[in-house]
Motif scaffolding. Structure first.
Motif, PDB file in Angstrom:
ATOM      1  N   PRO A 156     -10.152  33.413  -6.033  1.00  0.00           N
ATOM      2  CA  PRO A 156      -9.651  32.245  -6.799  1.00  0.00           C
ATOM      3  C   PRO A 156      -9.631  30.957  -5.953  1.00  0.00           C
ATOM      4  O   PRO A 156      -9.869  29.868  -6.460  1.00  0.00           O
ATOM      5  CB  PRO A 156      -8.228  32.657  -7.187  1.00  0.00           C
ATOM      6  N   ILE A 157      -9.381  31.061  -4.663  1.00  0.00           N
ATOM      7  CA  ILE A 157      -9.239  29.895  -3.782  1.00  0.00           C
ATOM      8  C   ILE A 157     -10.588  29.381  -3.264  1.00  0.00           C
ATOM      9  O   ILE A 157     -10.671  28.320  -2.647  1.00  0.00           O
ATOM     10  CB  ILE A 157      -8.306  30.265  -2.594  1.00  0.00           C
ATOM     11  N   TRP A 158     -11.665  30.097  -3.626  1.00  0.00           N
ATOM     12  CA  TRP A 158     -12.995  29.805  -3.086  1.00  0.00           C
ATOM     13  C   TRP A 158     -13.376  28.321  -3.121  1.00  0.00           C
ATOM     14  O   TRP A 158     -13.805  27.764  -2.108  1.00  0.00           O
ATOM     15  CB  TRP A 158     -14.044  30.656  -3.814  1.00  0.00           C
ATOM     16  N   PRO A 159     -13.218  27.599  -4.264  1.00  0.00           N
ATOM     17  CA  PRO A 159     -13.689  26.210  -4.313  1.00  0.00           C
ATOM     18  C   PRO A 159     -12.990  25.300  -3.307  1.00  0.00           C
ATOM     19  O   PRO A 159     -13.513  24.245  -2.959  1.00  0.00           O
ATOM     20  CB  PRO A 159     -13.382  25.767  -5.749  1.00  0.00           C
ATOM     21  N   TRP A 160     -11.810  25.685  -2.780  1.00  0.00           N
ATOM     22  CA  TRP A 160     -11.061  24.790  -1.883  1.00  0.00           C
ATOM     23  C   TRP A 160     -10.908  25.383  -0.485  1.00  0.00           C
ATOM     24  O   TRP A 160     -10.232  24.798   0.369  1.00  0.00           O
ATOM     25  CB  TRP A 160      -9.671  24.544  -2.487  1.00  0.00           C
ATOM     26  N   ALA A 161     -11.555  26.533  -0.246  1.00  0.00           N
ATOM     27  CA  ALA A 161     -11.340  27.208   1.050  1.00  0.00           C
ATOM     28  C   ALA A 161     -12.423  26.810   2.046  1.00  0.00           C
ATOM     29  O   ALA A 161     -13.595  26.674   1.700  1.00  0.00           O
ATOM     30  CB  ALA A 161     -11.364  28.729   0.853  1.00  0.00           C
TER      31      ALA A 161
ATOM     32  N   LYS B  35      -0.158  26.691  10.413  1.00  0.00           N
ATOM     33  CA  LYS B  35      -1.349  26.293   9.630  1.00  0.00           C
ATOM     34  C   LYS B  35      -1.278  26.833   8.209  1.00  0.00           C
ATOM     35  O   LYS B  35      -0.738  27.918   7.968  1.00  0.00           O
ATOM     36  CB  LYS B  35      -2.625  26.852  10.306  1.00  0.00           C
ATOM     37  N   ARG B  36      -1.872  26.106   7.313  1.00  0.00           N
ATOM     38  CA  ARG B  36      -2.055  26.602   5.946  1.00  0.00           C
ATOM     39  C   ARG B  36      -3.358  27.416   5.956  1.00  0.00           C
ATOM     40  O   ARG B  36      -4.359  27.048   5.359  1.00  0.00           O
ATOM     41  CB  ARG B  36      -2.120  25.430   4.970  1.00  0.00           C
ATOM     42  N   ALA B  37      -3.347  28.471   6.768  1.00  0.00           N
ATOM     43  CA  ALA B  37      -4.574  29.243   7.001  1.00  0.00           C
ATOM     44  C   ALA B  37      -4.213  30.677   7.373  1.00  0.00           C
ATOM     45  O   ALA B  37      -3.111  30.952   7.838  1.00  0.00           O
ATOM     46  CB  ALA B  37      -5.368  28.609   8.138  1.00  0.00           C
ATOM     47  N   ASN B  38      -5.172  31.588   7.149  1.00  0.00           N
ATOM     48  CA  ASN B  38      -4.977  32.973   7.597  1.00  0.00           C
ATOM     49  C   ASN B  38      -6.213  33.420   8.349  1.00  0.00           C
ATOM     50  O   ASN B  38      -7.268  32.795   8.275  1.00  0.00           O
ATOM     51  CB  ASN B  38      -4.702  33.883   6.385  1.00  0.00           C
ATOM     52  N   VAL B  39      -6.060  34.478   9.113  1.00  0.00           N
ATOM     53  CA  VAL B  39      -7.186  35.080   9.831  1.00  0.00           C
ATOM     54  C   VAL B  39      -7.053  36.590   9.642  1.00  0.00           C
ATOM     55  O   VAL B  39      -5.943  37.128   9.608  1.00  0.00           O
ATOM     56  CB  VAL B  39      -7.189  34.695  11.334  1.00  0.00           C
ATOM     57  N   GLY B  40      -8.200  37.231   9.447  1.00  0.00           N
ATOM     58  CA  GLY B  40      -8.123  38.673   9.220  1.00  0.00           C
ATOM     59  C   GLY B  40      -9.403  39.367   9.630  1.00  0.00           C
ATOM     60  O   GLY B  40     -10.420  38.720   9.907  1.00  0.00           O
TER      61      GLY B  40
ATOM     62  N   GLN C  21     -11.745  33.606   9.005  1.00  0.00           N
ATOM     63  CA  GLN C  21     -10.675  32.599   9.123  1.00  0.00           C
ATOM     64  C   GLN C  21     -10.747  31.705   7.890  1.00  0.00           C
ATOM     65  O   GLN C  21     -11.780  31.070   7.637  1.00  0.00           O
ATOM     66  CB  GLN C  21     -10.859  31.817  10.427  1.00  0.00           C
ATOM     67  N   VAL C  22      -9.674  31.701   7.091  1.00  0.00           N
ATOM     68  CA  VAL C  22      -9.650  30.966   5.828  1.00  0.00           C
ATOM     69  C   VAL C  22      -8.605  29.836   5.891  1.00  0.00           C
ATOM     70  O   VAL C  22      -7.396  30.107   6.000  1.00  0.00           O
ATOM     71  CB  VAL C  22      -9.308  31.905   4.640  1.00  0.00           C
ATOM     72  N   ASP C  23      -9.090  28.596   5.845  1.00  0.00           N
ATOM     73  CA  ASP C  23      -8.180  27.445   5.827  1.00  0.00           C
ATOM     74  C   ASP C  23      -8.077  26.955   4.378  1.00  0.00           C
ATOM     75  O   ASP C  23      -9.089  26.669   3.743  1.00  0.00           O
ATOM     76  CB  ASP C  23      -8.734  26.320   6.737  1.00  0.00           C
ATOM     77  N   VAL C  24      -6.865  26.888   3.849  1.00  0.00           N
ATOM     78  CA  VAL C  24      -6.685  26.530   2.429  1.00  0.00           C
ATOM     79  C   VAL C  24      -5.983  25.179   2.276  1.00  0.00           C
ATOM     80  O   VAL C  24      -5.423  24.877   1.209  1.00  0.00           O
ATOM     81  CB  VAL C  24      -5.894  27.636   1.685  1.00  0.00           C
ATOM     82  N   ALA C  25      -6.015  24.324   3.314  1.00  0.00           N
ATOM     83  CA  ALA C  25      -5.296  23.039   3.250  1.00  0.00           C
ATOM     84  C   ALA C  25      -5.708  22.237   2.008  1.00  0.00           C
ATOM     85  O   ALA C  25      -4.875  21.592   1.367  1.00  0.00           O
ATOM     86  CB  ALA C  25      -5.563  22.236   4.517  1.00  0.00           C
ATOM     87  N   ARG C  26      -6.991  22.306   1.619  1.00  0.00           N
ATOM     88  CA  ARG C  26      -7.466  21.481   0.491  1.00  0.00           C
ATOM     89  C   ARG C  26      -6.767  21.821  -0.825  1.00  0.00           C
ATOM     90  O   ARG C  26      -6.613  20.967  -1.694  1.00  0.00           O
ATOM     91  CB  ARG C  26      -8.971  21.673   0.278  1.00  0.00           C
ATOM     92  N   VAL C  27      -6.327  23.066  -0.960  1.00  0.00           N
ATOM     93  CA  VAL C  27      -5.735  23.446  -2.261  1.00  0.00           C
ATOM     94  C   VAL C  27      -4.445  22.660  -2.521  1.00  0.00           C
ATOM     95  O   VAL C  27      -4.031  22.473  -3.658  1.00  0.00           O
ATOM     96  CB  VAL C  27      -5.477  24.987  -2.311  1.00  0.00           C
ATOM     97  N   PHE C  28      -3.869  22.138  -1.443  1.00  0.00           N
ATOM     98  CA  PHE C  28      -2.612  21.370  -1.581  1.00  0.00           C
ATOM     99  C   PHE C  28      -2.862  19.971  -2.134  1.00  0.00           C
ATOM    100  O   PHE C  28      -1.927  19.203  -2.351  1.00  0.00           O
ATOM    101  CB  PHE C  28      -1.890  21.320  -0.220  1.00  0.00           C
ATOM    102  N   GLU C  29      -4.169  19.626  -2.294  1.00  0.00           N
ATOM    103  CA  GLU C  29      -4.485  18.319  -2.913  1.00  0.00           C
ATOM    104  C   GLU C  29      -4.482  18.432  -4.434  1.00  0.00           C
ATOM    105  O   GLU C  29      -4.613  17.434  -5.142  1.00  0.00           O
ATOM    106  CB  GLU C  29      -5.855  17.830  -2.397  1.00  0.00           C
ATOM    107  N   LEU C  30      -4.360  19.651  -4.961  1.00  0.00           N
ATOM    108  CA  LEU C  30      -4.335  19.845  -6.420  1.00  0.00           C
ATOM    109  C   LEU C  30      -2.953  19.481  -6.984  1.00  0.00           C
ATOM    110  O   LEU C  30      -1.945  19.567  -6.267  1.00  0.00           O
ATOM    111  CB  LEU C  30      -4.632  21.312  -6.754  1.00  0.00           C
ATOM    112  N   PRO C  31      -2.908  19.127  -8.254  1.00  0.00           N
ATOM    113  CA  PRO C  31      -1.600  18.938  -8.913  1.00  0.00           C
ATOM    114  C   PRO C  31      -0.789  20.241  -8.796  1.00  0.00           C
ATOM    115  O   PRO C  31      -1.362  21.344  -8.827  1.00  0.00           O
ATOM    116  CB  PRO C  31      -1.965  18.633 -10.367  1.00  0.00           C
ATOM    117  N   ALA C  32       0.516  20.132  -8.676  1.00  0.00           N
ATOM    118  CA  ALA C  32       1.388  21.288  -8.363  1.00  0.00           C
ATOM    119  C   ALA C  32       1.133  22.485  -9.276  1.00  0.00           C
ATOM    120  O   ALA C  32       0.914  23.608  -8.793  1.00  0.00           O
ATOM    121  CB  ALA C  32       2.852  20.852  -8.426  1.00  0.00           C
ATOM    122  N   ALA C  33       1.096  22.241 -10.590  1.00  0.00           N
ATOM    123  CA  ALA C  33       0.970  23.381 -11.528  1.00  0.00           C
ATOM    124  C   ALA C  33      -0.333  24.130 -11.262  1.00  0.00           C
ATOM    125  O   ALA C  33      -0.348  25.362 -11.125  1.00  0.00           O
ATOM    126  CB  ALA C  33       1.005  22.866 -12.959  1.00  0.00           C
TER     127      ALA C  33
END
Lengths: 94, 94, 94, 94, 94, 94, 94, 94, 94, 94
Positions: J72-77, J49-54, J6-18
């Protein structure tokens, strides 16, 4: 004394990349020393987590805290310390 | 594979004394076997808790679950299983 | 070593009255001994709770666990143990 | 009155280094005064945590809050206050 | 001193009906006394809960705990006590 | 209607000092008005917390929410609202 | 006033079958009345849970609590009550 | 529709042995039917837990709830239902 | 299908004021459309919270997720979705 | 081995858009590879949710961690990994 030490370092990833790399590099160097000195007796990574768990050995709680609070990652680490006692069955079998 | 296995047995203390003693005696006997067989590699008691924590070794998750679900204490045990990976620094130092 | 020991005994109130009174009487007797021996250095009741908090002293975690797990209330107690270190400022002022 | 006061200061580590050092220096200076005045009766560090736990003494809750809310670290501290009562057994043994 | 006291009595509903009715009757009688004596200054029921919340007044924590631990419902009550201080704005406006 | 309103303002301390002081000043001014108007009937500070708890009076939930969401501190406040009912015993004793 | 009322009845399944069936039968009868009277405006079952969620209408919190605390299932129900306010956009669109 | 269904059956172990064995036998029989009918598409045991997790397929939530609430284990099961949507990447790759 | 959708938007208040106002304005415009289209069937504000709760209607979970993930507030919203089923008693009374 | 991831990526949305768009684009590209390689066997989005499960497949925990920590998403997942075992009934039916 043996302690189960769980160290979550997720917060360090909130640092700017350069600063983060520096902290992680210094932390790994220190980790190698602690392993070599036998302070860290067992050392694992927790699957899927930016965290590790290990069995650390110190004379007492003071010494363990001195070591932990001097770690480069200390300001960003969330640490759980559980004092361990050899289970009676393991002591028997030793 | 190595697993961190935390077993809380507080519920077993809700059993009538005789039944509880029987379960604990059979559980200890089984524990000695698992230690002798190397299934339980490290085994500790958690200070102040009716619980233990250990490093258990099994070929895979299936085998670990078969062992755990056959424990005499299984119906009353609250178990947390964390798959462990040798930390890169420990692997380096090995 | 000093430990902060928080003991919640709410579960003991689920016992039949006679059994509960017996356990509590034996527990208090043991408590007096531990206070007299200096094992319990400071001992407080938490306002509104069927719980106490204290500073217990033991050579190490093994000894503390041996004492705790021999308490009459042990089967029904929920205990949290926090190893304590004298704060640097308190050490300075000592 | 005696209070168990647990102060977690992890948030202060989110400040820029210079500002953090200033706050921590002023906080330590204030801590020495409180120890000298007997406001802090017992003072420990919690192993592995950027936190301390102590027994603070004040006439009443008002006074304790006035002291806590004037601490340099106040804006970043997460504090738990538990009013303590001398346990009946400790009172007996006194 | 003023304390916010939240009392959850859900557990008492696990008692056999006769025993439960007796405890609740005695508890209500005691409650009337405490209200009459001004120990309970404000007393509310929480919507949808088998719980109440109130502002209790006592000389200090000892006295409050003596009153709470003597309540008929004590063995089955889950109580949260929060010491209260008159807000600076309310003190100003008084 | 009476409501128990618990307002935690810890987040406001994450603002730059000047902005924080401005918000807190305006918040205190508004607080004085609400106390004067009897909207806030009882108002306390929680020991050791950057939080307050009070009994607020409003015609209904709409009115309470309109007042709360217009507070200067609203964007940074974590608020718990519990509708209160006069306890049957307090109603009896009134 | 509208309230979101979430009722978890898992505990009632701990009763002996006959007693449980009686409580559930009486609870359903009462539920039909409340639906017919418009007290329960919307009523849903939560997928996979021994629980329901609904929008209940009452003059105020007192009346809602009187209704809830008179439910046959009351002694075993865990209820969460959230006062609701028509959203500004819904009010606009009405 | 696909649902992730996590079923914890720890509570069933609080039943007397004979009753428990009967419930588990009937539950397994029903499980075989659901697997054969394709209602349970994927079915796993969670390591160390008296629990299972699976992907269940139903026309809609009503149908899923009808199936779950008719399970022999229903009165003692703690179930979490998460509606699932095929990930956009998986849909792409299909 | 009907879904109970609870949307907490507290995080959006961490944005700079101008950006926040823009997001909220666009979010309200979209909300009006969803209400007009009957996607949002019932819509409430939760007292004291920067959050709303509503009953949303969609053909299935896919459609609901498509709508939610396209909301202007999506990157900062914490959303809980609970699939709802018309209660048997409500279906009866319909 | 099969793992529920289960991967929650909500934190990545705290990054600047680009920066966020770049990370998400690279993450999707990597996701396509993992699906093509059969590492991700089943892949769902969690509604709202800003999350996936697999269900991810790897030889062992080491391999899974190597794949996850290289995302790539590891630091914020925020990732939860649950080792799965084919249920006995599913094994029977296979």
């Amino acid at each position: 004394m043996e302690f189960l030490v769980q160290v979550d370092v997720a917060r360090v990833f909130e640092l700017p990349a350069a600063e983060r790399e520096d902290v992680i590099t210094r932390e790994k160097a220190r980790g190698r020393e602690l392993l070599a000195d036998g302070v860290i007796r067992h050392f694992w990574t927790v699957v899927g987590k930016r965290a590790n768990v290990g069995v650390w050995v110190a004379d007492d709680a003071e010494q363990l805290h001195a070591i932990l609070s001097a770690l480069p990652i200390w300001p960003w680490a969330d640490i759980e310390v559980t004092p361990l006692i050899t289970h009676e069955l393991a002591a028997e079998a030793a």
